[in-house]
Structure formats: C-alpha cells, structure tokens
Scaffold this active site. Structure first.
Site, PDB file in Angstrom:
ATOM      1  N   SER A  56       0.799  -1.237   0.000  1.00 42.21           N
ATOM      2  CA  SER A  56       0.000   0.000   0.000  1.00 42.21           C
ATOM      3  C   SER A  56       0.823   1.275   0.000  1.00 42.21           C
ATOM      4  O   SER A  56       0.311   2.343  -0.364  1.00 42.21           O
ATOM      5  CB  SER A  56      -0.954   0.009   1.207  1.00 42.21           C
ATOM      6  OG  SER A  56      -0.230  -0.110   2.418  1.00 42.21           O
ATOM      7  N   ASP A 345      -3.209   8.390   7.731  1.00 43.82           N
ATOM      8  CA  ASP A 345      -4.114   7.546   8.498  1.00 43.82           C
ATOM      9  C   ASP A 345      -3.286   6.839   9.555  1.00 43.82           C
ATOM     10  O   ASP A 345      -2.172   7.265   9.865  1.00 43.82           O
ATOM     11  CB  ASP A 345      -4.897   6.573   7.596  1.00 43.82           C
ATOM     12  CG  ASP A 345      -3.989   5.665   6.757  1.00 43.82           C
ATOM     13  OD1 ASP A 345      -2.816   5.476   7.145  1.00 43.82           O
ATOM     14  OD2 ASP A 345      -4.454   5.144   5.727  1.00 43.82           O
ATOM     15  N   HIS A 348      -0.246   4.887   7.117  1.00 43.07           N
ATOM     16  CA  HIS A 348       0.483   5.435   5.969  1.00 43.07           C
ATOM     17  C   HIS A 348       0.902   6.888   6.189  1.00 43.07           C
ATOM     18  O   HIS A 348       0.084   7.694   6.639  1.00 43.07           O
ATOM     19  CB  HIS A 348      -0.387   5.354   4.715  1.00 43.07           C
ATOM     20  CG  HIS A 348      -0.895   3.982   4.429  1.00 43.07           C
ATOM     21  ND1 HIS A 348      -2.135   3.547   4.836  1.00 43.07           N
ATOM     22  CD2 HIS A 348      -0.308   2.936   3.792  1.00 43.07           C
ATOM     23  CE1 HIS A 348      -2.308   2.285   4.460  1.00 43.07           C
ATOM     24  NE2 HIS A 348      -1.214   1.889   3.834  1.00 43.07           N
TER      25      HIS A 348
END
Length: 371
Positions: A56, A345, A348
């Site tokens: 991600s 978040d 990340h």
C-alpha cells in the site's frame, strides 16, 4: 526620417515585448512543469521508466476493483490529490511511486496497471503493480484478498507483451534494462500476518519468519532479473512499531513504539541487506540496491520539529489511532492540516512526510542504480 525613427522604436519595443514573453514563459515552465526532474542523473545516463511492485505504500489504485477491505477509493483519501479525487492511493495525495517518477523527470503520476483508463502511451514510462496489503509471505495477500507477488509478476509479464506491441522488441529491452524497478514490502507481513492476526506466530519464531520473508524477497528479485530487469531497488521494512495503529495495538497504555515489531523489522532488514549484496555478485550486470527507509522515517518520528511536523503518534484521519482503509471514510473526518502530521491515516505517511523522505532517498541512492 521621423517615420524611420518611429518604426525603429516600434520594432525595438516589439522585440523587447516578445523577448519578455519568451523569458517569462520559460521561467513559468521551470517552476510549474511537474515533469521537470529535480534529480540530476550522471551525463549520458537515462532512466526511461519507473516500474513498481509491492504494497500500500506504493499502490496507486490496483485494489480499486478488488473485493477486499484493503482499499481507499473514497473520501477523505485523496484530499490533497489533484481535484481532491480519491484514486486508490493510500494517502491524502501523491505516494512515493508518483514522487519518484516526478523527481526523475519521467511523469507526474505513476498509473496503476489495473487502472481502466490506462493508455498504451503510459506503458513506456512505467506503471505500478503494487497492491495494498500484499507481502513477501504468500499468506499475507491471501488473508485480505489482494494481489500477491506471484500475481504481480504475472501482470508484469503481460505488461512486457503489451510494451513490445507498442514500441518493439529492441526498445522494450532497452526500457527494461534501464528502468528503475522498486520493490516495497514487509510491513504487512510483520505487522498484520505475524503480530496482529498471529497466524504465522503459531508456526514460526521471529528469526524463522524473517527467513521465510527473505526467501520470498530473494525469489522475487531473481524472477524480475530473469524477465529483463537490471536496476532493482528493494526497500527495507520501516519502523513499523512506531506507526499509529501499531502503537495502539502493541504499544501499551501510553501508545509507545511497539519495540517487538521494530526488532523484527530490523532483523528482516539485516538479512535483506545481506541477501541483496549476495545476489548482486551472482546476477551479472545487475544493479541491486538496498534502500534503507527504516532510519530516515524513524528520524522523522523522533525529531519531527526538524522537519516542521507537530503530530507524530496519530494519523490525520478520524481519531488517528486505528483508522485505515475502510475505517478511514467520510464518517471519520480528517484533521484541518495534514501537512503537520507525519501520518495521514493510522498506517500510511502523509504526502508532506513523503515529500521530505523521497528526495533525500533519491539523492542518496540514484547513482547506485547507474554505477
């Protein structure tokens, strides 16, 4: 006579005017052209493309069409992206895939390979195969139904076929040999599969589990090399115990860095560096580069004031303690100023943090891909 002077004066003014327009245009292009590379490559060297695999941190939208909870193609993700559009990037704006391509002067955004709007014109300058939630351990992507490294390689083979159809065999070979390939993974293996879900913890201790991860990384690098890649950068695991969600889950009441997680990351990193050094001598003409992200990110977390950050242990989305992917949604409004947060978040980094980290990493390592 008077007429000649007037015409000469008019001609001079006209030339001055056009010269001013040209100079102003050049200056504006220099400052606003997003594809103007900031990193200077050595003379007679070129990087035609950036091609990315991983998780991600690098995913630019490959998970959007998947039936998985690990996705982010909804607000407030993309709050600082062009047009405030959520694109499937796990952050408020650009992610490292984009920033690296931009810094190298290739293009402003690195498209996801599975983007339905992907054009054949995008292929020669690179794409992103990364999938949020993936990892070196084959079990990691299975748990959350995302794209495994094996499947990312299958997509890459398909990409090579499309590239040959677009630019021909000879140009394709040149692109693959001179592109910078980046591999970013390990966080989800350690944080999720091992420590949070704990499936692998029942089977392996940390040394043996990091060995399993290394086998996955090594096999992947060798596969990439076999498909024509030569300049391959492999990122270390970050100080995963210091990201907000792992502080919440493993850092005790005070939400300190989960040291057990960081120790596992450091063990993996040590083995990864050794493995890359060993592979480099065995894979002829390869430029394999171990990219340390652990220490630069830890420095950002330990010394936020040096970089203009205020919030270290909470993300910008919602409470900042656990919200990530589907938990960071329109019902969990973000903070007022993401640029003051190291994390967007609970997992990340923010675009602001990436903009500190990426240029420094490129300056440190870019020549290693060349010489």
């Amino acid at each position: 006579m008077m007429m000649r002077k007037v015409m000469a004066s008019s001609s001079s003014s006209c030339c001055f005017y056009y010269r001013h327009i040209i100079i102003t245009t050049i200056v504006l292009l220099f400052f606003i052209n997003p594809s103007w590379g900031l990193i200077k490559l050595p003379p007679n060297q070129t990087v035609p493309a950036v091609i990315v695999f991983g998780d991600s941190i690098m995913d630019t939208g490959n998970n959007n069409a998947l039936k998985t909870l690990v996705k982010c193609d909804f607000a407030p993700y993309g709050e600082n992206f062009r047009g405030r559009v959520p694109t499937g990037r796990f952050g408020d704006g650009k992610v490292p895939s984009d920033l690296i391509a931009e810094e190298l002067g290739i293009k402003e955004y690195l498209p996801a390979y599975l983007d339905p709007n992907l054009s054949s014109d995008d292929l020669p300058t690179g794409v992103c195969f990364a999938s949020g939630g993936s990892g070196y351990d084959p079990m990691t992507p299975k748990i959350v139904s995302v794209i495994s490294f094996e499947e990312q390689l299958r997509m890459f083979k398909e990409y090579i076929g499309k590239l040959k159809a677009k630019v021909g065999e000879r140009r394709t070979k040149f692109i693959l040999e001179n592109a910078i390939f980046l591999v970013v993974a390990g966080s989800d293996d350690i944080a999720n599969t091992y420590f949070t879900i704990r499936i692998r913890k029942l089977q392996y201790d940390v040394p043996s589990y990091t060995d399993l991860m290394i086998r996955g990384a090594s096999d992947f690098i060798k596969e990439l090399y076999g498909l024509g890649a030569r300049r391959i950068g492999v990122f270390s695991a970050p100080p995963i115990g210091c990201v907000p969600s792992q502080r919440t889950l493993g850092g005790g009441v005070l939400r300190q860095c989960a040291e057990e997680y960081n120790e596992a990351a450091l063990m993996f990193n040590s083995k990864l560096a050794s493995t890359i050094h060993s592979l480099k001598s065995r894979l002829s003409s390869s430029k394999l580069v171990y990219v340390d992200i652990y220490n630069p990110l830890l420095d950002l977390i330990v010394n936020p004031q040096n970089y203009g950050f205020v919030e270290v242990d909470k993300g910008c989305c919602g409470t900042g303690a656990l919200e990530v992917a589907v938990l960071c949604n329109p019902l969990t409004p973000p903070c007022e100023d993401p640029s003051k947060h190291i994390f967007w978040d609970s997992y990340h980094p923010s675009e602001a943090a990436y903009k500190v980290l990426v240029p420094n990493l490129l300056r440190k390592y870019v020549n290693s891909f060349i010489y």
